[in-house]
Scaffold this active site. Structure first.
Site, PDB file in Angstrom:
ATOM      1  N   ARG A  80      -0.287   0.924   5.532  1.00  0.00           N
ATOM      2  CA  ARG A  80      -0.344   2.176   4.784  1.00  0.00           C
ATOM      3  C   ARG A  80       0.540   2.062   3.547  1.00  0.00           C
ATOM      4  O   ARG A  80       1.545   1.364   3.553  1.00  0.00           O
ATOM      5  CB  ARG A  80       0.148   3.344   5.651  1.00  0.00           C
ATOM      6  CG  ARG A  80      -0.853   3.779   6.695  1.00  0.00           C
ATOM      7  CD  ARG A  80      -0.366   4.996   7.462  1.00  0.00           C
ATOM      8  NE  ARG A  80       0.751   4.693   8.321  1.00  0.00           N
ATOM      9  CZ  ARG A  80       2.018   4.920   8.040  1.00  0.00           C
ATOM     10  NH1 ARG A  80       2.360   5.510   6.901  1.00  0.00           N
ATOM     11  NH2 ARG A  80       2.971   4.598   8.879  1.00  0.00           N
ATOM     12  N   TYR A 209      -7.623  -0.758   4.389  1.00  0.00           N
ATOM     13  CA  TYR A 209      -6.755  -0.756   5.572  1.00  0.00           C
ATOM     14  C   TYR A 209      -6.879   0.570   6.343  1.00  0.00           C
ATOM     15  O   TYR A 209      -6.921   1.650   5.738  1.00  0.00           O
ATOM     16  CB  TYR A 209      -5.284  -0.995   5.183  1.00  0.00           C
ATOM     17  CG  TYR A 209      -4.384  -0.773   6.373  1.00  0.00           C
ATOM     18  CD1 TYR A 209      -4.355  -1.720   7.402  1.00  0.00           C
ATOM     19  CD2 TYR A 209      -3.659   0.399   6.530  1.00  0.00           C
ATOM     20  CE1 TYR A 209      -3.603  -1.498   8.536  1.00  0.00           C
ATOM     21  CE2 TYR A 209      -2.905   0.627   7.663  1.00  0.00           C
ATOM     22  CZ  TYR A 209      -2.883  -0.330   8.662  1.00  0.00           C
ATOM     23  OH  TYR A 209      -2.155  -0.089   9.802  1.00  0.00           O
ATOM     24  N   LYS A 218      -4.951   9.409   9.952  1.00  0.00           N
ATOM     25  CA  LYS A 218      -3.714   9.960   9.369  1.00  0.00           C
ATOM     26  C   LYS A 218      -4.025  11.035   8.324  1.00  0.00           C
ATOM     27  O   LYS A 218      -3.340  12.053   8.248  1.00  0.00           O
ATOM     28  CB  LYS A 218      -2.890   8.841   8.729  1.00  0.00           C
ATOM     29  CG  LYS A 218      -2.520   7.722   9.672  1.00  0.00           C
ATOM     30  CD  LYS A 218      -1.719   8.211  10.839  1.00  0.00           C
ATOM     31  CE  LYS A 218      -1.223   7.048  11.681  1.00  0.00           C
ATOM     32  NZ  LYS A 218      -0.437   7.505  12.832  1.00  0.00           N
ATOM     33  N   HIS A 238       2.165  13.845  15.366  1.00  0.00           N
ATOM     34  CA  HIS A 238       2.089  12.382  15.525  1.00  0.00           C
ATOM     35  C   HIS A 238       2.628  12.023  16.915  1.00  0.00           C
ATOM     36  O   HIS A 238       3.741  11.510  17.044  1.00  0.00           O
ATOM     37  CB  HIS A 238       2.932  11.744  14.402  1.00  0.00           C
ATOM     38  CG  HIS A 238       2.776  10.257  14.274  1.00  0.00           C
ATOM     39  ND1 HIS A 238       3.767   9.457  13.726  1.00  0.00           N
ATOM     40  CD2 HIS A 238       1.762   9.418  14.596  1.00  0.00           C
ATOM     41  CE1 HIS A 238       3.355   8.198  13.725  1.00  0.00           C
ATOM     42  NE2 HIS A 238       2.154   8.149  14.239  1.00  0.00           N
ATOM     43  N   SER A 260       5.970   5.215  13.610  1.00  0.00           N
ATOM     44  CA  SER A 260       4.988   4.138  13.736  1.00  0.00           C
ATOM     45  C   SER A 260       5.606   2.875  14.343  1.00  0.00           C
ATOM     46  O   SER A 260       6.730   2.507  14.002  1.00  0.00           O
ATOM     47  CB  SER A 260       4.430   3.785  12.357  1.00  0.00           C
ATOM     48  OG  SER A 260       3.928   4.940  11.755  1.00  0.00           O
ATOM     49  N   CYS A 262       6.780   2.151  17.258  1.00  0.00           N
ATOM     50  CA  CYS A 262       7.953   2.299  18.141  1.00  0.00           C
ATOM     51  C   CYS A 262       7.524   2.376  19.601  1.00  0.00           C
ATOM     52  O   CYS A 262       8.261   2.865  20.450  1.00  0.00           O
ATOM     53  CB  CYS A 262       8.752   3.551  17.788  1.00  0.00           C
ATOM     54  SG  CYS A 262       9.798   3.352  16.354  1.00  0.00           S
ATOM     55  N   ASP A 287      -1.625   8.452  19.754  1.00  0.00           N
ATOM     56  CA  ASP A 287      -1.095   8.554  18.381  1.00  0.00           C
ATOM     57  C   ASP A 287      -1.053   9.984  17.841  1.00  0.00           C
ATOM     58  O   ASP A 287      -0.141  10.313  17.104  1.00  0.00           O
ATOM     59  CB  ASP A 287      -1.952   7.675  17.450  1.00  0.00           C
ATOM     60  CG  ASP A 287      -1.287   7.414  16.103  1.00  0.00           C
ATOM     61  OD1 ASP A 287      -0.060   7.158  16.088  1.00  0.00           O
ATOM     62  OD2 ASP A 287      -1.974   7.473  15.069  1.00  0.00           O
ATOM     63  N   ARG A 376      -4.139  -5.443  13.932  1.00  0.00           N
ATOM     64  CA  ARG A 376      -4.546  -4.301  14.763  1.00  0.00           C
ATOM     65  C   ARG A 376      -5.733  -4.617  15.649  1.00  0.00           C
ATOM     66  O   ARG A 376      -6.508  -5.526  15.379  1.00  0.00           O
ATOM     67  CB  ARG A 376      -4.950  -3.136  13.844  1.00  0.00           C
ATOM     68  CG  ARG A 376      -3.830  -2.626  12.946  1.00  0.00           C
ATOM     69  CD  ARG A 376      -2.968  -1.656  13.676  1.00  0.00           C
ATOM     70  NE  ARG A 376      -1.825  -1.182  12.913  1.00  0.00           N
ATOM     71  CZ  ARG A 376      -1.255   0.002  13.112  1.00  0.00           C
ATOM     72  NH1 ARG A 376      -1.714   0.832  14.011  1.00  0.00           N
ATOM     73  NH2 ARG A 376      -0.188   0.349  12.422  1.00  0.00           N
TER      74      ARG A 376
END
Ligand code: OXD
Ligand code: MN
Length: 591
Positions: A80, A209, A218, A238, A260, A262, A287, A376
């Protein structure tokens, strides 16, 4: 509400509002052809084959990874881009210092220039999607127009995409979020992700992406939805959503917000340690979480997504067996490495060896990691061994606890409980974490990331904190709020807590607190378990380490409080006074 899909009506005739917007966009972007996506398996197969023929996608080992594919993004387009992401509200103050801002007029002028004729010779795909179960009143729909077949394939996995979504849009009177995307020339200097919350629209140019291009995730489900949620009285967060059933059969759902990369996906799919037999874990989402106050005074949550766009590195049979098993079929991998057997490979996978790196070069350790650190997998949620049908429940699931957390070497203890909702909002607003590879920029720098929403809140954080307070005031039975830190390190730099499955020990204390059964000690920052309150049976951990994990260092916390105060001040008069009174309370308790 959506009706049963009626396959006889051509897609372009289902919603006049969508059709007229598509015509308008086609006039601007001048595509060679327009393809309305129905979300069928035949369409998926066709798009995959087209991408394979163009060498933009490659099948993986048919035997060991059936229906799995690898895609490689442009090397400059792997994460991102927060510095190129804008919230375009009429008043700059409404976007807040937590966002980059551009006036809607300037942003439209810029984007119109970029989109003008950008699809010449390309296909314009119309991707109708529904965020959330198709028949849930909490769900919201959007249409993404894109010139990337890779985006269509991802959207097909990540959302309820196709005819049924379009029918719901028509039934809702043509209400939908308008998302326009073009990969452009992938030139980082001509890359922008613009959000127009007042118009419920998104325009993304120059990136393929996921976080920049899969606009349902997002851009819609967090940035636009958070704005919409504020006006409608709900929360778009989130957060992962996980169900935990204890050996007595009591089932609770918990929503956890971590920045993000974590470990949200790992926690959402947690496997109980052998020494905690009888526990069961059910993944609702990994998420994003949309929560509404329910008629019973509790918060009810849905996962607006239908799949996982997870970070591959670190996913192995020991760290996340469910994820590891889930991505063995029907999975789209991006920027991973390959083994000699044409299987995907990444750091932390636990076996095999890379022969080709994520750029398609022969692997050479001198070039750095074989897989990109933000490589990913995209996979449907139904392939997750811990998937629960409750993820399809139109009513959502009731939330018993909200957990905030960050990646912090020091200061934050393993876990603490906020005294009440208002204090919990301060705890969430104060979240800080070391940055990771999910966004471009320096990795490992501590930054404040309120509610893990710093990159994702579509409006001023000061107003957002107030909105959280307002939602809490409406709840007769609010969830308890906690803070965790799985990442505390000792003087030798080693993690003090084993993490992964053992995090259930901490979650089980929380659920016992919810049930009013577990003990705690009151401290200045909130309620902490005493070592005897945690189930540490079967865990090889020194008592001194547990003491350290559960310690509140007064001096460090005084400094932390001062830092939080200056952080809150960044939002000026928009910061609610209640945030400062909660902070003063902590300060007084610190003495
Ligand atoms: C994500 C992120 O991709 O938070 O989920 O960056
Ligand atoms: Mn995320």
């Amino acid at each position: 509400m959506a009706t049963a899909p009626n396959a006889f009506i051509p897609l372009q005739d289902i919603s006049p509002q969508v059709a007229s917007w598509v015509a308008q966009v086609a006039q601007l972007t001048e595509p060679a052809r327009i393809l309305w996506c129905d979300g069928s398996p035949a369409e998926t197969a066709r798009l995959r084959n087209e991408l394979i023929a163009r060498k933009e996608l490659a099948p993986l080992n048919e035997k060991t990874f059936p229906d799995c594919h690898i895609a490689r993004s442009h090397p400059s387009d792997v994460a991102r881009v927060e510095h190129l992401t804008f919230i375009c509200t009429t008043n700059q103050e409404d976007a807040g210092p937590n966002n980059h801002w551009m006036s809607p007029a300037d942003a439209h002028a810029k984007m119109d220039g970029l989109f003008k004729g950008c699809m010449k010779g390309r296909t314009l795909y119309v991707v109708p999607y529904c965020m959330g179960p198709i028949d849930s009143p909490y769900s919201r729909c959007g249409v993404e127009i894109t010139d990337s077949a890779y985006v269509v394939l991802n959207m097909g996995i990540m959302t309820r995409m196709g005819r049924a979504a379009l029918e719901r849009i028509a039934a809702d009177g043509g209400n939908f979020v308008r998302g326009l995307h073009s990969t452009g020339e992938l030139d980082p200097n001509r890359r922008f992700i613009m959000h127009f919350p007042e118009e419920l629209s998104i325009q993304s140019f120059g990136s393929g992406y996921g976080g920049n291009a899969l606009l349902g995730k997002k851009c819609h489900a967090l940035r636009i939805a958070s704005y919409q949620a504020r006006t409608e009285g709900w929360l778009a967060e989130h957060m992962l959503i996980v169900g935990l059933k204890n050996p007595q059969g009591e089932l609770h759902y918990v929503a956890c917000a971590f920045p993000s990369a974590c470990g949200k996906t790992n926690l959402a799919m947690l496997i109980p340690p052998d020494s905690m037999p009888g526990w069961e874990v059910f993944t609702v989402g990994d998420d994003i979480c949309w929560m509404q106050p329910g008629p019973d005074g509790r918060l009810w949550a849905i996962n607006p997504e239908a799949g996982y766009f997870g970070v591959a590195p670190g996913t192995g049979p020991k760290t996340n067996k469910n994820a590891f098993d889930m991505i063995r079929k029907d999975t789209l991998f991006t920027n991973v490495a390959l083994t000699a057997n044409n299987e995907p490979w990444w750091e932390g996978i636990g076996n095999g060896a890379p022969v080709t790196d994520w750029l398609g070069r022969p692997y050479d350790a001198k070039n750095g990691p074989a897989a990109h650190p933000n490589s990913r997998f995209t996979v449907s949620a139904v392939h997750n061994p811990s998937y629960t049908k409750e993820a399809e429940n139109p009513k959502g699931v009731p939330i018993s606890a909200i957990v905030f957390g960050g990646r912090r070497r020091e200061i934050a203890p393993l876990v603490y409980e906020a005294r009440n909702w208002q204090h919990g909002v301060l705890v969430g607003a104060s979240v800080a974490s070391e940055t990771t590879a999910a966004a471009t920029g320096a990795v490992g720098v501590v930054r404040r990331d309120s509610m893990a929403m710093k990159p994702f809140c579509g409006y001023n954080f000061g107003d957002y904190f107030q909105h959280w307070l307002n939602v809490g005031a409406k709840l007769k039975n609010p969830p308890k709020i906690f803070h965790v830190n799985w990442f505390r390190q000792g003087a030798d730099g080693k993690f003090l807590w084993p993490g992964f499955g053992d995090n259930l020990r901490v979650l089980s204390w929380m659920l016992e607190r919810v049930a009013g059964r577990a003990g705690a000690q009151e401290t200045a920052i909130g309620n902490l378990p005493r070592p005897i309150d945690l189930n540490l049976k079967g865990l090889d951990i020194q008592p001194a380490v547990v003491e350290e994990l559960l310690s509140v260092k007064q001096d460090a916390w005084r400094k932390e409080v001062a830092e939080i105060r200056s952080y809150l001040a960044e939002y000026g008069s928009r910061t609610p006074g209640a945030m400062y009174s909660e902070l003063e309370e902590v300060e007084q308790r610190l003495g």
